[in-house]
Design an enzyme around this catalytic site. Structure first.
Site, PDB file in Angstrom:
ATOM      1  CG  ASP A  29      56.482  -2.467  -3.240  1.00 40.80           C
ATOM      2  OD1 ASP A  29      56.746  -2.873  -2.094  1.00 40.80           O
ATOM      3  OD2 ASP A  29      55.551  -1.670  -3.468  1.00 40.80           O
ATOM      4  CG  HIS A  80      53.193  -5.705  -4.216  1.00 42.49           C
ATOM      5  ND1 HIS A  80      52.449  -4.662  -3.703  1.00 42.49           N
ATOM      6  CD2 HIS A  80      53.894  -5.184  -5.270  1.00 42.49           C
ATOM      7  CE1 HIS A  80      52.693  -3.561  -4.409  1.00 42.49           C
ATOM      8  NE2 HIS A  80      53.555  -3.853  -5.365  1.00 42.49           N
ATOM      9  CG  HIS A  84      52.123  -4.630  -9.703  1.00 44.06           C
ATOM     10  ND1 HIS A  84      51.882  -3.374 -10.211  1.00 44.06           N
ATOM     11  CD2 HIS A  84      52.887  -4.435  -8.593  1.00 44.06           C
ATOM     12  CE1 HIS A  84      52.471  -2.472  -9.463  1.00 44.06           C
ATOM     13  NE2 HIS A  84      53.089  -3.082  -8.466  1.00 44.06           N
ATOM     14  CG  HIS A 174      59.947  -0.401  -6.804  1.00 44.42           C
ATOM     15  ND1 HIS A 174      59.855   0.907  -6.374  1.00 44.42           N
ATOM     16  CD2 HIS A 174      58.683  -0.816  -7.053  1.00 44.42           C
ATOM     17  CE1 HIS A 174      58.581   1.270  -6.351  1.00 44.42           C
ATOM     18  NE2 HIS A 174      57.844   0.239  -6.762  1.00 44.42           N
TER      19      HIS A 174
END
Length: 341
Positions: A29, A80, A84, A174
């Protein structure tokens, strides 16, 4: 750039590979990051593992070249969100606008890119699963989180990965949003450990792309080089072989394909050359071998770092091609002249 078929997309949040046995899916991510994402791509290339990259739209705009590198190396893209944000209390219209903008940013970097998955920031889903499904993206959750967003040290991340891995898990990691060098180092350590234990790296449920064959292939370096030894030198003749082929992505005037070639015989196959016929394509990039094309005849010769396929060993090949019209399944697979099933 694996893409689930439109008819298969649902609002159900995927958390597993959907496969039996010791399979896992690595997902990353908050990238792309100018330092850690290229380092991670080098690790994944060296170990011949494909992963899902859940991209943060603003980061995509800052580093489009890294998004192109992700795609060139055959990984899968995931939306994504643009910045964010927590989408939990957003309206469906607000969520849709954000997801559409994020997809547009990704496709500005990689025209025609497939984006088969959406992952909600913080796992705060709200109405986003249905919105994502309506846009053709499967909601992607996870079954395993090692909290690498608070770097506890590489050794601790390795410990958590080894302690918490379960068959079929989608693993949340991540490559952006901060210093993720510990994650990169931990992934570099656990992949060969897990392969030695019989784990196979694949993609989450909802993708037609094949996973990593699970063999430890040796060290190709950052990018596979030339073909090494000339095909046709004495070496070992062809033997029983199997080729699995899948269309990873199809975007109208282009496509991405993946092949897993396995030595199903009892003797090594050295200085291997794979040939097959595929009409209506013009290959622009291929990896894990030296690709040449003469009309519809495609030839892939072994790279120096993987010149021999031992019995039971597989190698994963992939390519990106321009295409005209519909493309049928490749035919006439031969490995060192021996017909493959």
């Amino acid at each position: 750039m694996a893409a689930p078929a439109q008819a298969d997309v649902t609002a159900d949040i995927v958390t597993t590979t959907g496969q039996s046995g010791q399979t896992v899916a690595l997902t990353f991510d908050d990238g792309p990051d100018p330092d850690d994402t290229p380092a991670l791509l080098s690790v994944l290339s060296r170990h011949q593992v494909k992963a899902v990259f859940c991209l943060w739209g603003d980061h995509v705009r800052q580093h489009p070249d890294i998004v192109r590198q992700i795609v060139r190396q055959g990984h899968t893209l995931c939306n994504h969100s643009m910045r964010h944000d927590d989408l939990g209390n957003w309206s469906a219209a607000q969520i849709r606008a954000d997801l559409v903008a994020t997809n547009a940013a990704i496709r500005e970097a990689v025209p025609g890119a497939a984006i088969p998955y959406f992952r909600a920031p913080y796992g705060s889903w709200g109405q986003s699963p249905q919105v994502a499904a309506d846009l053709g993206m499967q909601p992607l959750g996870w079954a395993m989180d090692i909290a690498d967003w608070e770097p506890p040290g590489t050794a601790e991340l390795v410990r958590r990965l080894n302690d918490r891995v379960t068959p079929g898990a989608v693993i949340l990691l991540h490559d952006g949003g901060g210093d993720r060098s510990q994650t990169v180092q931990a992934v570099d350590q656990v992949i060969p450990q897990w392969k030695a234990q019989g784990w196979t790296f694949t993609l989450p449920a909802g993708s037609d792309s094949p996973g990593d064959p699970g063999e430890e292939p040796g060290d190709p370096g950052e990018e596979p080089g030339g073909p090494g030894e000339e095909p046709g030198e004495p070496g070992t003749p062809g033997g029983p072989c199997d080729v699995d082929y899948a269309v990873v992505n199809d975007w109208g005037n282009g496509m991405q394909g993946a092949l897993t070639v396995t030595n199903t015989g009892t003797s090594p196959i050295s200085n291997w050359t794979l040939q097959f016929t595929l009409a209506n394509v013009n290959i622009s990039n291929g990896w894990n071998g030296d690709w040449t094309q003469n009309g519809s005849q495609i030839t892939v010769t072994a790279p120096a770092w993987n010149a021999t396929l031992n019995p039971g060993q597989s190698t994963e090949l992939g390519f990106v091609a321009d295409k005209t019209g519909s493309v049928s399944t490749p035919t006439q697979f031969t490995l060192n002249g021996a017909t493959c099933s």
